[in-house]
Design a protein around this motif. Structure first.
Motif, PDB file in Angstrom:
ATOM      1  N   GLU A 245       1.792  -1.885 -16.311  1.00  0.00           N
ATOM      2  CA  GLU A 245       0.944  -1.620 -15.139  1.00  0.00           C
ATOM      3  C   GLU A 245       0.300  -0.240 -15.191  1.00  0.00           C
ATOM      4  O   GLU A 245      -0.856  -0.069 -14.803  1.00  0.00           O
ATOM      5  CB  GLU A 245       1.795  -1.722 -13.863  1.00  0.00           C
ATOM      6  CG  GLU A 245       2.282  -3.119 -13.530  1.00  0.00           C
ATOM      7  CD  GLU A 245       1.226  -3.938 -12.804  1.00  0.00           C
ATOM      8  OE1 GLU A 245       0.240  -3.355 -12.307  1.00  0.00           O
ATOM      9  OE2 GLU A 245       1.387  -5.167 -12.749  1.00  0.00           O
ATOM     10  N   LEU A 246       1.053   0.756 -15.663  1.00  0.00           N
ATOM     11  CA  LEU A 246       0.614   2.156 -15.616  1.00  0.00           C
ATOM     12  C   LEU A 246       0.955   2.834 -16.935  1.00  0.00           C
ATOM     13  O   LEU A 246       2.006   3.463 -17.067  1.00  0.00           O
ATOM     14  CB  LEU A 246       1.301   2.883 -14.452  1.00  0.00           C
ATOM     15  CG  LEU A 246       1.058   2.274 -13.061  1.00  0.00           C
ATOM     16  CD1 LEU A 246       2.153   2.681 -12.093  1.00  0.00           C
ATOM     17  CD2 LEU A 246      -0.310   2.709 -12.535  1.00  0.00           C
ATOM     18  N   LYS A 275       4.986  -3.050  -9.114  1.00  0.00           N
ATOM     19  CA  LYS A 275       3.680  -3.386  -8.528  1.00  0.00           C
ATOM     20  C   LYS A 275       3.401  -2.539  -7.296  1.00  0.00           C
ATOM     21  O   LYS A 275       2.239  -2.213  -7.007  1.00  0.00           O
ATOM     22  CB  LYS A 275       3.631  -4.871  -8.197  1.00  0.00           C
ATOM     23  CG  LYS A 275       3.559  -5.767  -9.431  1.00  0.00           C
ATOM     24  CD  LYS A 275       3.333  -7.210  -9.071  1.00  0.00           C
ATOM     25  CE  LYS A 275       3.261  -8.073 -10.336  1.00  0.00           C
ATOM     26  NZ  LYS A 275       2.112  -7.675 -11.196  1.00  0.00           N
ATOM     27  N   SER A 278       2.063   0.718  -8.581  1.00  0.00           N
ATOM     28  CA  SER A 278       0.692   0.522  -9.045  1.00  0.00           C
ATOM     29  C   SER A 278      -0.275   0.401  -7.874  1.00  0.00           C
ATOM     30  O   SER A 278      -1.371   0.991  -7.882  1.00  0.00           O
ATOM     31  CB  SER A 278       0.618  -0.722  -9.926  1.00  0.00           C
ATOM     32  OG  SER A 278      -0.701  -0.979 -10.343  1.00  0.00           O
ATOM     33  N   LEU A 279       0.133  -0.360  -6.853  1.00  0.00           N
ATOM     34  CA  LEU A 279      -0.731  -0.537  -5.683  1.00  0.00           C
ATOM     35  C   LEU A 279      -0.958   0.785  -4.956  1.00  0.00           C
ATOM     36  O   LEU A 279      -2.085   1.093  -4.547  1.00  0.00           O
ATOM     37  CB  LEU A 279      -0.093  -1.561  -4.739  1.00  0.00           C
ATOM     38  CG  LEU A 279      -0.851  -1.853  -3.438  1.00  0.00           C
ATOM     39  CD1 LEU A 279      -2.226  -2.438  -3.745  1.00  0.00           C
ATOM     40  CD2 LEU A 279      -0.048  -2.808  -2.563  1.00  0.00           C
ATOM     41  N   TRP A 280       0.107   1.575  -4.801  1.00  0.00           N
ATOM     42  CA  TRP A 280      -0.027   2.866  -4.122  1.00  0.00           C
ATOM     43  C   TRP A 280      -1.012   3.764  -4.884  1.00  0.00           C
ATOM     44  O   TRP A 280      -1.852   4.429  -4.276  1.00  0.00           O
ATOM     45  CB  TRP A 280       1.340   3.542  -4.030  1.00  0.00           C
ATOM     46  CG  TRP A 280       1.387   4.721  -3.095  1.00  0.00           C
ATOM     47  CD1 TRP A 280       1.790   4.730  -1.796  1.00  0.00           C
ATOM     48  CD2 TRP A 280       0.998   6.076  -3.408  1.00  0.00           C
ATOM     49  NE1 TRP A 280       1.675   5.989  -1.265  1.00  0.00           N
ATOM     50  CE2 TRP A 280       1.194   6.845  -2.238  1.00  0.00           C
ATOM     51  CE3 TRP A 280       0.511   6.707  -4.541  1.00  0.00           C
ATOM     52  CZ2 TRP A 280       0.927   8.210  -2.183  1.00  0.00           C
ATOM     53  CZ3 TRP A 280       0.225   8.067  -4.491  1.00  0.00           C
ATOM     54  CH2 TRP A 280       0.442   8.803  -3.328  1.00  0.00           C
ATOM     55  N   CYS A 281      -0.901   3.776  -6.218  1.00  0.00           N
ATOM     56  CA  CYS A 281      -1.791   4.617  -7.023  1.00  0.00           C
ATOM     57  C   CYS A 281      -3.249   4.176  -6.886  1.00  0.00           C
ATOM     58  O   CYS A 281      -4.164   5.019  -6.796  1.00  0.00           O
ATOM     59  CB  CYS A 281      -1.363   4.585  -8.488  1.00  0.00           C
ATOM     60  SG  CYS A 281       0.228   5.382  -8.808  1.00  0.00           S
ATOM     61  N   ARG A 282      -3.490   2.869  -6.843  1.00  0.00           N
ATOM     62  CA  ARG A 282      -4.866   2.390  -6.685  1.00  0.00           C
ATOM     63  C   ARG A 282      -5.410   2.709  -5.298  1.00  0.00           C
ATOM     64  O   ARG A 282      -6.566   3.108  -5.153  1.00  0.00           O
ATOM     65  CB  ARG A 282      -4.924   0.886  -6.938  1.00  0.00           C
ATOM     66  CG  ARG A 282      -4.679   0.493  -8.380  1.00  0.00           C
ATOM     67  CD  ARG A 282      -5.226  -0.895  -8.684  1.00  0.00           C
ATOM     68  NE  ARG A 282      -4.633  -1.909  -7.820  1.00  0.00           N
ATOM     69  CZ  ARG A 282      -3.528  -2.584  -8.105  1.00  0.00           C
ATOM     70  NH1 ARG A 282      -2.868  -2.317  -9.231  1.00  0.00           N
ATOM     71  NH2 ARG A 282      -3.080  -3.506  -7.286  1.00  0.00           N
ATOM     72  N   MET A 283      -4.586   2.518  -4.277  1.00  0.00           N
ATOM     73  CA  MET A 283      -5.037   2.784  -2.911  1.00  0.00           C
ATOM     74  C   MET A 283      -5.389   4.250  -2.710  1.00  0.00           C
ATOM     75  O   MET A 283      -6.329   4.588  -1.996  1.00  0.00           O
ATOM     76  CB  MET A 283      -3.945   2.378  -1.915  1.00  0.00           C
ATOM     77  CG  MET A 283      -3.764   0.882  -1.746  1.00  0.00           C
ATOM     78  SD  MET A 283      -2.370   0.497  -0.674  1.00  0.00           S
ATOM     79  CE  MET A 283      -2.837   1.382   0.827  1.00  0.00           C
ATOM     80  N   ASN A 284      -4.619   5.140  -3.350  1.00  0.00           N
ATOM     81  CA  ASN A 284      -4.816   6.573  -3.155  1.00  0.00           C
ATOM     82  C   ASN A 284      -5.589   7.228  -4.294  1.00  0.00           C
ATOM     83  O   ASN A 284      -5.714   8.455  -4.320  1.00  0.00           O
ATOM     84  CB  ASN A 284      -3.454   7.263  -3.002  1.00  0.00           C
ATOM     85  CG  ASN A 284      -2.727   6.841  -1.735  1.00  0.00           C
ATOM     86  OD1 ASN A 284      -2.966   7.375  -0.659  1.00  0.00           O
ATOM     87  ND2 ASN A 284      -1.839   5.854  -1.852  1.00  0.00           N
ATOM     88  N   GLU A 285      -6.075   6.373  -5.230  1.00  0.00           N
ATOM     89  CA  GLU A 285      -6.839   6.880  -6.372  1.00  0.00           C
ATOM     90  C   GLU A 285      -6.104   8.039  -7.035  1.00  0.00           C
ATOM     91  O   GLU A 285      -6.653   9.125  -7.254  1.00  0.00           O
ATOM     92  CB  GLU A 285      -8.249   7.290  -5.945  1.00  0.00           C
ATOM     93  CG  GLU A 285      -9.064   6.131  -5.383  1.00  0.00           C
ATOM     94  CD  GLU A 285     -10.468   6.547  -4.985  1.00  0.00           C
ATOM     95  OE1 GLU A 285     -10.750   7.768  -4.972  1.00  0.00           O
ATOM     96  OE2 GLU A 285     -11.289   5.657  -4.722  1.00  0.00           O
ATOM     97  N   SER A 287      -2.784   9.278  -9.878  1.00  0.00           N
ATOM     98  CA  SER A 287      -1.890   8.922 -10.982  1.00  0.00           C
ATOM     99  C   SER A 287      -0.464   8.792 -10.429  1.00  0.00           C
ATOM    100  O   SER A 287      -0.197   9.117  -9.264  1.00  0.00           O
ATOM    101  CB  SER A 287      -1.955   9.991 -12.076  1.00  0.00           C
ATOM    102  OG  SER A 287      -1.594  11.257 -11.539  1.00  0.00           O
TER     103      SER A 287
END
Length: 399
Positions: A245-246, A275, A278-285, A287
């Motif tokens: 995922e990351l 997941k 991964s979701l938290w990183c995408r939501m907050n743009e 790493s």
């Protein structure tokens, strides 16, 4: 073997091997079989026997598969290992599969024979060699065969397949006639040298409602007990899930996630935690950082806390009643039974007080709720259907 981030001098105690999977022919009514999380199986000391058998020569498997019993809690990988072992036995070239089981006077030996020069079977041929049946679906098929006067054909289908995988034996604990029939089928398969792989959440001797005739036929062979991933195998699985995922994740971040999660989580809960990161990183743009990992840990820790409404809906659907009826004042027996089960599960799966649970079920006082919960607890020891319903509902709500 994958590096788990430990110092090079520390010996590896985890066995890994690719999970094989036969092509399965499915009937329209039967549910599909979920794919494993990873293409590799990680077997630490807690699952050392499964790790050994997963790579063993099929002839060695054959010696213990009389039948092969796989026992473990939900999420420990019983189905994945059963399919893997069934596939290895089906692919192997030691089978003489062209002779169906004959009657007592005409039965020809269909014992495995070594034919090293035989070509590996095609996927179509393999699908004929390996059959997968959830135990509940097998019992349903038996009942249908009786209704349609097709029992001989159904028996041949079960008897003649070289490798039969029977999943979740505990779900036929309330089906006495199907158990009796299955015991006879296991006898026929054993006499003909066929292999049967059985999975169950606990030892069959511990499942209330399983008849002794069936239990005695599940135990003569090899028993493999599985546990959820622990220690190094869990860290290796988390590492592979996180990298998938990351890719930029650091070893210390994986260690932080591992340390923050409960120790007895099944593999799918570990995947859910990854997941969440991964979701938290995408939501907050962002790493991967400590905040993302802690958010995932908090989310997974609260995951079993489902709402009373969700529990009520699940119980109503499973038992064929309406949710509104569980909140009503009706004293009809089937509604009282369903309502009491919903109250019991609400107490088990939420942090709500008895008073709050009572409010959710039409304003009942705490003593009424307590009485219903205690009555359900007692009934679960003797009522196989109720216990099966509780297990299935709980598994759906926590999936």
């Amino acid at each position: 073997m994958f590096d788990s981030g430990r110092p090079p001098s520390e010996p590896q105690s985890v066995t890994t091997f690719p999970l094989e999977r036969p092509g399965l022919r499915r009937r329209r009514r039967e549910p599909s079989v979920g794919m494993p999380l990873q293409p590799l199986y990680y077997a630490g000391p807690e699952n050392a026997l499964a790790g050994f058998l997963g790579q063993a020569d099929p002839e060695l498997l054959l010696e213990g598969a009389k039948p092969l019993l796989i026992v473990g809690p939900p999420g420990s990988g019983k189905t994945a290992i059963a399919l893997h072992l069934g596939c290895r036995l089906g692919i192997s070239t030691i089978w003489k599969v062209d002779q169906p089981i004959q009657s007592e006077g005409q039965r020809e030996s269909s014992s495995p024979v070594s034919t090293p020069s035989s070509p590996a079977p095609s996927s179509k041929e393999l699908s004929r060699r390996v059959a997968y049946h959830p135990a509940a679906e097998l019992a349903r098929g038996y009942a249908t065969a009786i209704d349609h006067d097709a029992l001989p054909a159904w028996r041949r289908e079960i008897d003649d397949v070289p490798v039969l995988i029977l999943d979740d034996l505990q779900f036929i604990a309330d089906k006495s006639s199907a158990q009796t029939e299955l015991a006879m089928r296991l006898d026929a398969r054993e006499a003909a040298g066929r292999v049967t792989v059985i999975t169950c959440r606990r030892l069959p001797t511990e499942i209330h409602g399983l008849r002794s005739a069936l239990v005695s036929r599940t135990l003569p062979g090899l028993t493999v007990t599985l546990q959820v991933p622990a220690n190094q195998s869990r860290r290796m699985l988390l590492r592979e899930l996180m990298i998938g995922e990351l890719p930029e994740v650091q070893p210390e971040q994986i260690a932080m996630l591992d340390a923050g999660l409960e120790s007895n989580l099944p593999a799918r809960a570990l995947a859910a935690a990854v997941k969440q990161v991964s979701l938290w990183c995408r939501m907050n743009e962002s790493s991967v950082d400590e905040q993302a990992i802690q958010a995932a840990i908090n989310q997974i820790a609260s995951r079993p806390q489902v709402s009373v409404k969700a529990i009520t809906t699940a119980v109503a659907r499973h038992l064929g009643v309406r949710s509104a009826e569980l909140r009503s004042g009706s004293r009809r027996h089937h509604l009282v039974r369903a309502r009491s089960l919903a109250m019991y599960l609400s107490r088990q799966m939420t942090q709500l007080s008895l008073t709050h649970i009572g409010d959710a079920f039409g304003g009942r006082d705490h003593s009424t709720v307590l009485h219903a919960i205690r009555k359900t607890q007692q009934a679960l020891d003797d009522d196989v259907q109720l216990r099966r319903a509780a297990d299935q509902i709980t598994e759906k709500l926590t999936a």
